[in-house]
Design a protein around this motif. Structure first.
Motif, PDB file in Angstrom:
ATOM      1  N   ILE A 241       0.854  -1.179   0.000  1.00  0.00           N
ATOM      2  CA  ILE A 241       0.000   0.000   0.000  1.00  0.00           C
ATOM      3  C   ILE A 241       0.894   1.234   0.000  1.00  0.00           C
ATOM      4  N   ALA A 242       0.292   2.424  -0.015  1.00  0.00           N
ATOM      5  CA  ALA A 242       1.075   3.652  -0.177  1.00  0.00           C
ATOM      6  C   ALA A 242       2.109   3.845   0.917  1.00  0.00           C
ATOM      7  N   GLU A 243       1.830   3.368   2.111  1.00  0.00           N
ATOM      8  CA  GLU A 243       2.786   3.492   3.211  1.00  0.00           C
ATOM      9  C   GLU A 243       3.995   2.584   3.041  1.00  0.00           C
ATOM     10  N   GLY A 244       3.963   1.723   2.033  1.00  0.00           N
ATOM     11  CA  GLY A 244       5.087   0.848   1.760  1.00  0.00           C
ATOM     12  C   GLY A 244       4.973  -0.523   2.384  1.00  0.00           C
ATOM     13  N   TYR A 245       3.974  -0.727   3.232  1.00  0.00           N
ATOM     14  CA  TYR A 245       3.826  -2.002   3.927  1.00  0.00           C
ATOM     15  C   TYR A 245       2.937  -2.945   3.118  1.00  0.00           C
ATOM     16  N   ASN A 246       3.150  -4.243   3.313  1.00  0.00           N
ATOM     17  CA  ASN A 246       2.592  -5.251   2.418  1.00  0.00           C
ATOM     18  C   ASN A 246       1.479  -6.071   3.046  1.00  0.00           C
ATOM     19  N   SER A 247       0.608  -6.549   2.187  1.00  0.00           N
ATOM     20  CA  SER A 247      -0.360  -7.570   2.558  1.00  0.00           C
ATOM     21  C   SER A 247       0.117  -8.914   2.043  1.00  0.00           C
ATOM     22  N   ASP A 248      -0.438  -9.980   2.614  1.00  0.00           N
ATOM     23  CA  ASP A 248      -0.131 -11.336   2.169  1.00  0.00           C
ATOM     24  C   ASP A 248      -1.152 -12.249   2.828  1.00  0.00           C
ATOM     25  N   SER A 249      -2.051 -12.799   2.063  1.00  0.00           N
ATOM     26  CA  SER A 249      -3.084 -13.654   2.650  1.00  0.00           C
ATOM     27  C   SER A 249      -3.457 -14.769   1.681  1.00  0.00           C
ATOM     28  N   THR A 250      -3.627 -15.956   2.240  1.00  0.00           N
ATOM     29  CA  THR A 250      -4.014 -17.119   1.445  1.00  0.00           C
ATOM     30  C   THR A 250      -5.312 -17.698   1.975  1.00  0.00           C
ATOM     31  N   ARG A 251      -6.208 -18.006   1.058  1.00  0.00           N
ATOM     32  CA  ARG A 251      -7.392 -18.782   1.368  1.00  0.00           C
ATOM     33  C   ARG A 251      -7.531 -19.875   0.305  1.00  0.00           C
ATOM     34  N   THR A 252      -8.214 -20.949   0.687  1.00  0.00           N
ATOM     35  CA  THR A 252      -8.410 -22.074  -0.219  1.00  0.00           C
ATOM     36  C   THR A 252      -9.905 -22.197  -0.518  1.00  0.00           C
ATOM     37  N   TYR A 253     -10.216 -22.376  -1.786  1.00  0.00           N
ATOM     38  CA  TYR A 253     -11.595 -22.385  -2.257  1.00  0.00           C
ATOM     39  C   TYR A 253     -11.899 -23.690  -2.973  1.00  0.00           C
ATOM     40  N   ALA A 254     -13.173 -24.055  -2.962  1.00  0.00           N
ATOM     41  CA  ALA A 254     -13.662 -25.158  -3.788  1.00  0.00           C
ATOM     42  C   ALA A 254     -14.591 -24.570  -4.837  1.00  0.00           C
ATOM     43  N   VAL A 255     -14.393 -24.960  -6.077  1.00  0.00           N
ATOM     44  CA  VAL A 255     -15.254 -24.498  -7.168  1.00  0.00           C
ATOM     45  C   VAL A 255     -16.367 -25.530  -7.307  1.00  0.00           C
ATOM     46  N   GLY A 256     -17.476 -25.259  -6.633  1.00  0.00           N
ATOM     47  CA  GLY A 256     -18.502 -26.279  -6.506  1.00  0.00           C
ATOM     48  C   GLY A 256     -18.087 -27.290  -5.450  1.00  0.00           C
ATOM     49  N   GLU A 257     -18.901 -28.321  -5.273  1.00  0.00           N
ATOM     50  CA  GLU A 257     -18.569 -29.331  -4.270  1.00  0.00           C
ATOM     51  C   GLU A 257     -17.292 -30.075  -4.666  1.00  0.00           C
ATOM     52  N   PRO A 258     -16.348 -30.256  -3.724  1.00  0.00           N
ATOM     53  CA  PRO A 258     -15.093 -30.933  -4.046  1.00  0.00           C
ATOM     54  C   PRO A 258     -15.327 -32.333  -4.608  1.00  0.00           C
ATOM     55  N   ARG A 259     -14.537 -32.697  -5.599  1.00  0.00           N
ATOM     56  CA  ARG A 259     -14.711 -34.008  -6.216  1.00  0.00           C
ATOM     57  C   ARG A 259     -14.060 -35.113  -5.386  1.00  0.00           C
ATOM     58  N   ASP A 260     -13.048 -34.754  -4.573  1.00  0.00           N
ATOM     59  CA  ASP A 260     -12.325 -35.772  -3.809  1.00  0.00           C
ATOM     60  C   ASP A 260     -12.938 -35.941  -2.422  1.00  0.00           C
ATOM     61  N   ALA A 261     -13.156 -37.179  -2.025  1.00  0.00           N
ATOM     62  CA  ALA A 261     -13.841 -37.468  -0.772  1.00  0.00           C
ATOM     63  C   ALA A 261     -13.031 -37.088   0.457  1.00  0.00           C
ATOM     64  N   ASP A 262     -11.702 -36.986   0.319  1.00  0.00           N
ATOM     65  CA  ASP A 262     -10.863 -36.717   1.483  1.00  0.00           C
ATOM     66  C   ASP A 262     -10.666 -35.225   1.762  1.00  0.00           C
ATOM     67  N   VAL A 263     -11.258 -34.355   0.960  1.00  0.00           N
ATOM     68  CA  VAL A 263     -11.018 -32.922   1.113  1.00  0.00           C
ATOM     69  C   VAL A 263     -11.482 -32.426   2.476  1.00  0.00           C
ATOM     70  N   ALA A 264     -12.703 -32.752   2.869  1.00  0.00           N
ATOM     71  CA  ALA A 264     -13.252 -32.202   4.108  1.00  0.00           C
ATOM     72  C   ALA A 264     -12.398 -32.575   5.315  1.00  0.00           C
ATOM     73  N   GLY A 265     -12.036 -33.836   5.438  1.00  0.00           N
ATOM     74  CA  GLY A 265     -11.256 -34.276   6.585  1.00  0.00           C
ATOM     75  C   GLY A 265      -9.864 -33.686   6.601  1.00  0.00           C
ATOM     76  N   THR A 266      -9.217 -33.653   5.450  1.00  0.00           N
ATOM     77  CA  THR A 266      -7.863 -33.100   5.371  1.00  0.00           C
ATOM     78  C   THR A 266      -7.868 -31.608   5.673  1.00  0.00           C
ATOM     79  N   TYR A 267      -8.831 -30.911   5.104  1.00  0.00           N
ATOM     80  CA  TYR A 267      -8.898 -29.468   5.328  1.00  0.00           C
ATOM     81  C   TYR A 267      -9.192 -29.156   6.798  1.00  0.00           C
ATOM     82  N   ALA A 268      -9.979 -29.971   7.455  1.00  0.00           N
ATOM     83  CA  ALA A 268     -10.263 -29.750   8.875  1.00  0.00           C
ATOM     84  C   ALA A 268      -8.988 -29.837   9.704  1.00  0.00           C
ATOM     85  N   VAL A 269      -8.088 -30.747   9.348  1.00  0.00           N
ATOM     86  CA  VAL A 269      -6.789 -30.843  10.026  1.00  0.00           C
ATOM     87  C   VAL A 269      -6.018 -29.542   9.854  1.00  0.00           C
TER      88      VAL A 269
END
Length: 381
Positions: A241-269
């Motif tokens: 930003i103008a003050e010279g300091y930075n942002s940095d953020s990550t989020r993970t998204y599913a495009v529709g319902e995840p196709r892999d059955a292990d997504v929910a359990g792994t993501y909960a970990v």
């Protein structure tokens, strides 16, 4: 050619003067006679301007003793520092023209030092020329001296990081506009890049759109891969930003319902691990303890081999700076330290996930500067 960062806000004179005095004192404490600061974030921290040059030497000379600091700069670059309050800071402007010997000019100001410290990112052509000009002096890195100052953010710096965090949160809040089946990662990345500026940044410093198997590569950029329904997509974005300091953020998204059955359990970990690491942040805890708080949960769940990087990095005028949240770093945390907490699980050839917040150590705990949901966000379901 000048390589300067445009439109950056300059900190107040009192803050800059205090930083210069602390840098002088830190140099003395490190038995270093002078700091030689090249264009970049260290220069920005000390005088409010990052500057920029290539083959022509620009350096801020900060003596440990009573001599006045001096900004040695090519005369053709001097107008770029017109907005810097050098007189109020007690910094002498020393210019040189092509044909002069700028290294000899610096050496003349230093006298006969026993040790000088140069910026970590100073170009080798300047480092070696200064070594020859200041013959007999031990040459060390300035980073270990200045990081002790830069790691501990003051109220204005934290306010700037908070502003940056809010700006990047607004971009994540719009992800449903762009992240849809049939578009390429590159197309989504272009929209995100524009939105980063629209939402208050000077520029997009990085945009990672890792869909499907590409999400298992933590530093994936963007590609021509077409995003498919059911994909898990890692979005890691940020900028200054103008003050010279930075942002940095990550989020993970599913495009529709995840196709892999292990997504929910792994993501909960992963979500438990990230929350545990943030909760562990407090004054006196060590950097490695924060790393361990996340890593132990992921390892106990059987994903230790899929968590392939440190838990976090400091952030400020640089996206990556001290302190590093990693095993083996016994640094005790102090109020004002700011860093990411970003564990990830990466299943090669399948999909990956990461959750990242910037946090600041407070007097009695922690403040998270990113406040978007940590749950797996399902778009278009």
């Amino acid at each position: 050619m000048s390589r300067r960062s445009p439109h950056l806000a300059v900190p107040d004179v009192a803050s800059l003067r205090a930083r210069l005095e602390k840098a002088r004192g830190a140099a003395a404490d490190a038995n270093t006679d002078a700091l030689l600061i090249a264009p970049g974030s260290d220069l920005r921290y000390l005088i409010g301007e990052a500057g920029g040059s290539f083959e022509r030497l620009t350096t801020l000379v900060v003596p440990a003793g009573d001599a006045a600091p001096a900004l040695v700069v090519p005369k053709l670059e001097a107008p770029g520092y017109a907005g810097v309050p050098l007189d109020d800071l007690g910094v002498e402007l020393v210019t040189w023209v092509d044909g002069d010997d700028p290294y000899g000019l610096v050496a003349g100001r230093l006298g006969s030092p026993g040790r000088v410290a140069v910026s970590d990112a100073m170009a080798a052509l300047h480092v070696l020329a200064l070594r020859a000009a200041v013959a007999g002096a031990e040459q060390t890195l300035a980073g270990p001296v200045l990081r002790e100052l830069r790691m501990r953010k003051d109220a204005a710096e934290i306010a700037a990081l908070r502003k940056a965090g809010q700006a990047i949160d607004r971009v994540h809040a719009r992800m449903g506009e762009w992240l849809v089946p049939g578009r390429t990662e590159a197309e989504v990345g272009a929209d995100i890049t524009a939105a980063i500026v629209e939402e208050g940044h000077l520029a997009a410093d990085f945009v990672i759109v890792g869909s499907g198997p590409n999400g298992a590569s933590p530093h994936h950029d963007v590609s021509d891969r077409v995003i498919e329904r059911g994909d898990i997509v890692v979005i890691d974005i940020g900028g200054p930003i103008a003050e010279g300091y930075n942002s940095d953020s990550t989020r993970t998204y599913a495009v529709g319902e995840p196709r892999d059955a292990d997504v929910a359990g792994t993501y909960a970990v992963l979500q438990r691990a990230q929350a545990a690491a943030v909760e562990a942040v407090r004054p006196g805890a060590t950097a490695e303890q924060i790393d361990a708080a996340a890593r132990e949960i992921i390892t106990e769940a059987g994903f230790g081999a899929e968590f392939i990087h440190r838990t976090g990095h400091g952030i400020g005028l640089d996206v990556h700076e001290e302190p590093y949240i990693v095993g083996g770093n016994s640094l005790p945390l102090e109020a004002g330290m700011a860093f990411s907490v970003e564990p990830g699980i990466y299943q090669a050839g399948r999909w990956g996930a990461r959750i990242e917040d910037i946090v600041v150590v407070t007097a009695d705990g922690v403040e998270a500067l990113n406040n978007r949901p940590h749950e797996l966000v399902v778009l278009g379901s």
